[in-house]
Write an enzyme that holds these catalytic residues in place. Structure first.
Site, PDB file in Angstrom:
ATOM      1  N   GLU B  60       0.808  -1.219   0.000  1.00  0.00           N
ATOM      2  CA  GLU B  60       0.000   0.000   0.000  1.00  0.00           C
ATOM      3  C   GLU B  60       0.841   1.269   0.000  1.00  0.00           C
ATOM      4  OE1 GLU B  60      -0.808  -2.717   1.624  1.00  0.00           O
ATOM      5  OE2 GLU B  60      -2.816  -3.198   0.898  1.00  0.00           O
ATOM      6  N   GLN B  82      -8.027  -2.639  -1.121  1.00  0.00           N
ATOM      7  CA  GLN B  82      -8.898  -3.824  -1.164  1.00  0.00           C
ATOM      8  C   GLN B  82      -9.969  -3.730  -0.065  1.00  0.00           C
ATOM      9  OE1 GLN B  82      -7.288  -8.096  -1.038  1.00  0.00           O
ATOM     10  NE2 GLN B  82      -7.664  -7.568  -3.173  1.00  0.00           N
ATOM     11  N   PHE B  83      -9.529  -3.316   1.110  1.00  0.00           N
ATOM     12  CA  PHE B  83     -10.418  -2.881   2.186  1.00  0.00           C
ATOM     13  C   PHE B  83      -9.798  -1.589   2.700  1.00  0.00           C
ATOM     14  CE2 PHE B  83     -11.647  -7.247   1.963  1.00  0.00           C
ATOM     15  CZ  PHE B  83     -12.959  -7.293   2.407  1.00  0.00           C
ATOM     16  N   ASP B  85      -9.423  -0.587   5.480  1.00  0.00           N
ATOM     17  CA  ASP B  85      -8.606  -0.851   6.673  1.00  0.00           C
ATOM     18  C   ASP B  85      -7.102  -0.841   6.346  1.00  0.00           C
ATOM     19  OD1 ASP B  85     -10.900  -2.572   8.580  1.00  0.00           O
ATOM     20  OD2 ASP B  85     -11.215  -2.280   6.454  1.00  0.00           O
ATOM     21  N   PHE B  86      -6.761  -1.238   5.115  1.00  0.00           N
ATOM     22  CA  PHE B  86      -5.343  -1.344   4.771  1.00  0.00           C
ATOM     23  C   PHE B  86      -4.728  -0.010   4.377  1.00  0.00           C
ATOM     24  CE2 PHE B  86      -7.214  -5.606   3.838  1.00  0.00           C
ATOM     25  CZ  PHE B  86      -6.801  -6.159   5.038  1.00  0.00           C
ATOM     26  N   ILE B  87      -5.555   1.049   4.363  1.00  0.00           N
ATOM     27  CA  ILE B  87      -5.031   2.392   4.097  1.00  0.00           C
ATOM     28  C   ILE B  87      -4.054   2.789   5.208  1.00  0.00           C
ATOM     29  CG2 ILE B  87      -6.744   3.806   5.327  1.00  0.00           C
ATOM     30  CD1 ILE B  87      -6.842   5.640   2.868  1.00  0.00           C
ATOM     31  N   HIS B 127     -11.752  -5.648   8.809  1.00  0.00           N
ATOM     32  CA  HIS B 127     -12.469  -5.519   7.538  1.00  0.00           C
ATOM     33  C   HIS B 127     -13.757  -4.721   7.751  1.00  0.00           C
ATOM     34  CE1 HIS B 127      -9.724  -8.836   6.624  1.00  0.00           C
ATOM     35  NE2 HIS B 127      -9.901  -8.558   5.359  1.00  0.00           N
TER      36      HIS B 127
HETATM   37  C1  LIG Z   1      -1.559  -4.960   4.060  1.00  0.00           C
HETATM   38  C2  LIG Z   1      -2.658  -5.764   3.445  1.00  0.00           C
HETATM   39  N1  LIG Z   1      -3.117  -5.423   2.227  1.00  0.00           N
HETATM   40  C3  LIG Z   1      -4.107  -6.116   1.645  1.00  0.00           C
HETATM   41  C4  LIG Z   1      -4.662  -7.181   2.284  1.00  0.00           C
HETATM   42  C5  LIG Z   1      -5.800  -7.955   1.618  1.00  0.00           C
HETATM   43  N2  LIG Z   1      -5.374  -9.342   1.349  1.00  0.00           N
HETATM   44  C6  LIG Z   1      -5.710 -10.358   2.183  1.00  0.00           C
HETATM   45  S1  LIG Z   1      -5.004 -11.789   1.727  1.00  0.00           S
HETATM   46  C7  LIG Z   1      -4.283 -11.103   0.373  1.00  0.00           C
HETATM   47  C8  LIG Z   1      -3.407 -11.940  -0.500  1.00  0.00           C
HETATM   48  C9  LIG Z   1      -2.446 -12.743   0.321  1.00  0.00           C
HETATM   49  O1  LIG Z   1      -1.566 -13.452  -0.473  1.00  0.00           O
HETATM   50  P1  LIG Z   1      -0.361 -14.259   0.152  1.00  0.00           P
HETATM   51  O2  LIG Z   1       0.414 -13.408   1.090  1.00  0.00           O
HETATM   52  O3  LIG Z   1       0.378 -14.824  -1.001  1.00  0.00           O
HETATM   53  O4  LIG Z   1      -1.055 -15.394   0.998  1.00  0.00           O
HETATM   54  P2  LIG Z   1      -2.030 -16.550   0.475  1.00  0.00           P
HETATM   55  O5  LIG Z   1      -3.416 -16.026   0.600  1.00  0.00           O
HETATM   56  O6  LIG Z   1      -1.652 -16.878  -0.924  1.00  0.00           O
HETATM   57  O7  LIG Z   1      -1.793 -17.683   1.409  1.00  0.00           O
HETATM   58  C10 LIG Z   1      -4.579  -9.744   0.296  1.00  0.00           C
HETATM   59  C11 LIG Z   1      -4.076  -8.836  -0.753  1.00  0.00           C
HETATM   60  C12 LIG Z   1      -4.181  -7.494   3.569  1.00  0.00           C
HETATM   61  N3  LIG Z   1      -4.690  -8.514   4.290  1.00  0.00           N
HETATM   62  N4  LIG Z   1      -3.183  -6.782   4.126  1.00  0.00           N
END
Ligand SMILES: Cc1ncc(C[n+]2csc(CCOP(=O)(O)OP(=O)(O)O)c2C)c(N)n1
Lengths: 367, 325
Positions: B60, B82-83, B85-87, B127
């Site tokens: 982010e 994406q949500f 919250d992640f801002i 979320h």
């Molecule tokens: C800082 C942040 N940004 C966005 C998200 C939203 N989000 C949740 S899971 C995910 C993808 C995760 O991928 P990975 O780290 O490869 O784990 P996997 O789900 O493949 O096990 C995202 C973008 C988040 N949880 N945290």
């Protein structure tokens, strides 16, 4: 120290695992898979309150990695690491209670899915949603081990997506310069939500990041539980011996969507089926156990039955478990009560409202 | 014209603005082939290509900073969280870099950061957040938070055309629950103007986002059960705030209740209360009161979430108190 020194394969591991331990690894993988399958059934019955996250096809990473830890070592899992928590002593009942938001869940209904931990007895720590955040936290946990000269190690899991966060970078870098006894597992399952790993990171192998931090790196076949165990065990014992941080990349595959609602439309046709057919960690381990290790199928069937039984019992218990008391939402924000101002218009304070009194100010809600 | 959802209104705004201006492009996690976690950008990659619908790594701070750089060069990036919250991961970029860029270095930042916010959906603590107050305190950022499909579209178009950084909060509870026939043509809603969602004489409820609908429900109940005529002011824009509209409604009804989903302490209701007491104190017949979430992280279990977030019955109860004072 060489930039990316390989972790010396010092563990004779496999030969040293007893038959009992080999079966225990199987038990935890089976428990992970079956518990998640039960959760799917409950999800379809709308008994799971929020989303459901699977680790189908990744059970060996979670179980094999955590199995390399000693009881006193600390684990920080991510959403696909239910298996590692089970190894650390989390129970099916706790997991079901969390997903079903019961009042007697480990977080008393405040947090969801497998976002829970136990740093007092069982040594695993609950994650938050923000990816990468547990890496600096575990840098601190392991710094404490180092400062207190405790022979304890920390293990933190991240996904390929999480390696792109600032928190991941800052955390591993800090742990590296402090030579903390930390093992960072990057579980490379091909996707972060819909984003394939090559759109996440331009480096060909995520383990190559190890060189950039000056820590040891290793890669392993993440669908081979014994291989995962061996490589992580080496990294853990290296950390325990004062060798500092290791980064272990486990190559695996996420066979389900990001969560149950994700239909995986972005996955090339045939890819999932191929992994399922040829590279299922449970199938592979069963083959190894019954082949190389001469375990008879009846022993595995007995374990399957005990898993089914444990999950059935837990489900019955949890279905009867109480919902949280609304007022409990106000407790425990701070260590010291009184902790929260009570909103004057809420039910229970209606008399003050009727009497046209002013709000009473800070409540006396205990922690 | 057919009715469209709040979510579809957002998609229309993005697509019309990308059509209109080649400098508009989007970036965020999974917004391309997948069409975004809530499908807000579905179909846009097919239409505008992967160069204008960029899937980002989970970074982010990285992609918000990159959006700022592109904005300095005359592009108009629209970032999806994406949500929302992640801002928080991009808080430093937004408050230190983006918000000050024009003031201290004459660097324009015509960018939008948009994403799903808010609770009532059992999303748990990470979320469901409403982090607007964290940004309201920072001069240099504009913040909007629509409650209707029509405003979602019109405000997003304004945000994209705005020469400053606009944080565009979308309420995920409203995405598919709210439907409306949108005005034809280039429908633009100016930033900084509140909307009278319901006219009334006896009491004003000042609110925004999902609680606008709860306030409207409460207003109906109060009319039915108490014969009260309740006005509902939907702020739409939190920075800048429409002081004029707030003061006007206070002068009209002389009683005001401020409702928001965000937690009470440090929430925007405190700021609005102060402005009312500075600009319209003599017109008040009752103390200004606030209905907001309890000061706790948002819990997951339905019974807990319902208790922590403001409900229609809370608004009714509080409105009666204000009306009877
Ligand atoms: C800082 C942040 N940004 C966005 C998200 C939203 N989000 C949740 S899971 C995910 C993808 C995760 O991928 P990975 O780290 O490869 O784990 P996997 O789900 O493949 O096990 C995202 C973008 C988040 N949880 N945290």
């Amino acid at each position: 120290m060489a930039a990316t020194s390989a972790i010396t394969p010092s563990s004779p591991a496999l030969g040293q695992l007893t038959r009992e331990q080999l079966l225990e690894l199987y038990y935890y993988m089976r428990l992970t898979r079956s518990l998640e399958e039960r959760l799917v059934a409950l999800y379809r019955q709308t008994k799971v309150v929020g989303g459901l996250f699977r680790s189908l096809g990744q059970e060996a990473c979670a179980v094999g990695g955590a199995y390399a830890l000693r009881r006193e070592d600390m684990l920080a899992p991510l959403i696909r690491n239910l298996g590692s928590m089970l190894v650390k002593g989390a129970t099916p009942g706790e997991v079901l209670r969390q997903y079903m938001a019961r009042g007697d869940s480990p977080t008393r209904g405040r947090e969801l899915n497998i976002h829970f931990g136990d740093v007092v007895d069982r040594n695993f720590i609950g994650q938050i949603s923000h990816l990468g955040d547990m890496v600096p936290v575990m840098a601190g946990v392991t710094l404490a081990f180092k400062l207190r000269r405790e022979q304890r190690v920390g293990l933190v899991y991240v996904g390929d997506g999480a390696t792109s966060t600032g928190a991941f970078h800052e955390g591993i870098n800090f742990a590296a310069v402090q030579r903390c006894p930390l093992v960072v597992i990057v579980e490379n399952n091909g996707y972060a939500y819909s984003t394939p790993t090559h759109r996440q990171c331009a480096a060909e192998r995520l383990v190559d990041k190890a060189a950039g931090y000056g820590v040891a790196g290793a890669t392993a076949d993440g669908n081979d539980v014994l291989e995962v165990y061996r490589v992580v065990h080496d990294a853990v014992e290296r950390a325990r011996a004062g060798g500092g941080v290791s980064l272990v990349e486990l190559m695996t595959y996420r066979r389900k969507g990001h969560a149950e609602h994700d239909n995986q439309s972005y996955v090339p046709p045939g890819e999932i089926e191929r992994w399922a057919a040829t590279n299922d960690p449970l199938d592979r381990y069963v083959a190894a156990l019954t082949g190389t290790y001469g375990v008879d199928a009846a022993a595995l069937e007995a374990l399957d039955a005990s898993v089914r039984d444990a999950i059935d019992r837990a489900t019955d218990e949890v279905e009867a478990a109480p919902m949280p008391e609304p007022g409990d939402a106000l407790r425990g924000v701070y260590a010291e009560p009184p902790s929260a101002p009570v909103l004057w218009y809420r039910a229970g304070h209606a008399r003050a409202v009727d009497d046209n009194e002013r709000a009473r100010g800070w409540g006396t809600v205990d922690g | 014209m057919a009715e469209v959802t709040y979510l579809e209104a957002i998609r229309q705004a993005l697509s019309e603005e990308m059509e209109r201006d080649a400098d508009v492009f989007c970036l965020g996690e999974d917004i391309g082939a997948y069409g975004g976690a809530f499908k807000a950008t579905e179909g846009l990659r097919e239409r505008f290509g992967p160069d204008r619908m960029i899937d980002t790594p989970v970074s982010e701070a990285g992609f918000v900073g990159a959006a700022a750089g592109a904005a300095h060069m005359g592009m108009r990036p629209v970032v999806e969280m994406q949500f929302i919250d992640f801002i928080s991961c991009a808080y430093d970029m937004l408050t230190n870099y983006v918000a000050t860029a024009r003031y201290r270095a004459f660097l324009p930042c015509p960018m939008v950061v948009r994403g799903p916010a808010g609770g009532y959906v059992r999303g748990g603590p990470f979320h469901s957040q409403n982090p607007e107050a964290a940004f309201l305190h920072t001069p240099g950022l504009k913040v909007v938070y629509p409650a209707t499909a029509s405003d979602a579209k019109g405000l997003l178009k304004s945000a994209i055309r705005d020469d400053d950084c606009v944080l565009f909060f979308e309420h995920k509870y409203l995405y598919r629950r709210i439907k409306e026939t949108l005005p034809d043509g280039d429908h633009v809603v100016p930033i900084g103007r509140a909307r009278l969602a319901r006219e009334g004489r006896d009491l004003s409820i000042v609110t925004y986002a999902a609680t606008v609908w709860k306030a409207l429900e409460a207003a109906e109940a109060l009319e039915r059960e108490d014969g009260l005529s309740v006005e509902v002011l939907d702020l739409r824009s939190l920075a800048p705030l429409d002081d004029e509209a707030i003061v006007a409604t206070v002068k009209k009804t002389n009683r005001v209740l401020i409702v928001h989903e965000d937690t009470l302490t440090g929430g925007i209701a405190g700021e609005i209360t102060a402005r009312i007491s500075e600009q319209a104190f003599e017109w008040l017949d009752a103390p200004v009161r606030r209905v907001a979430a309890h000061d706790v992280p948002l819990p997951y279990a339905p019974a807990l979430e319902d208790f922590v977030l403001p409900q229609t019955s809370d608004i009714v109860r509080a409105a009666r108190w204000v009306a009877e004072y």
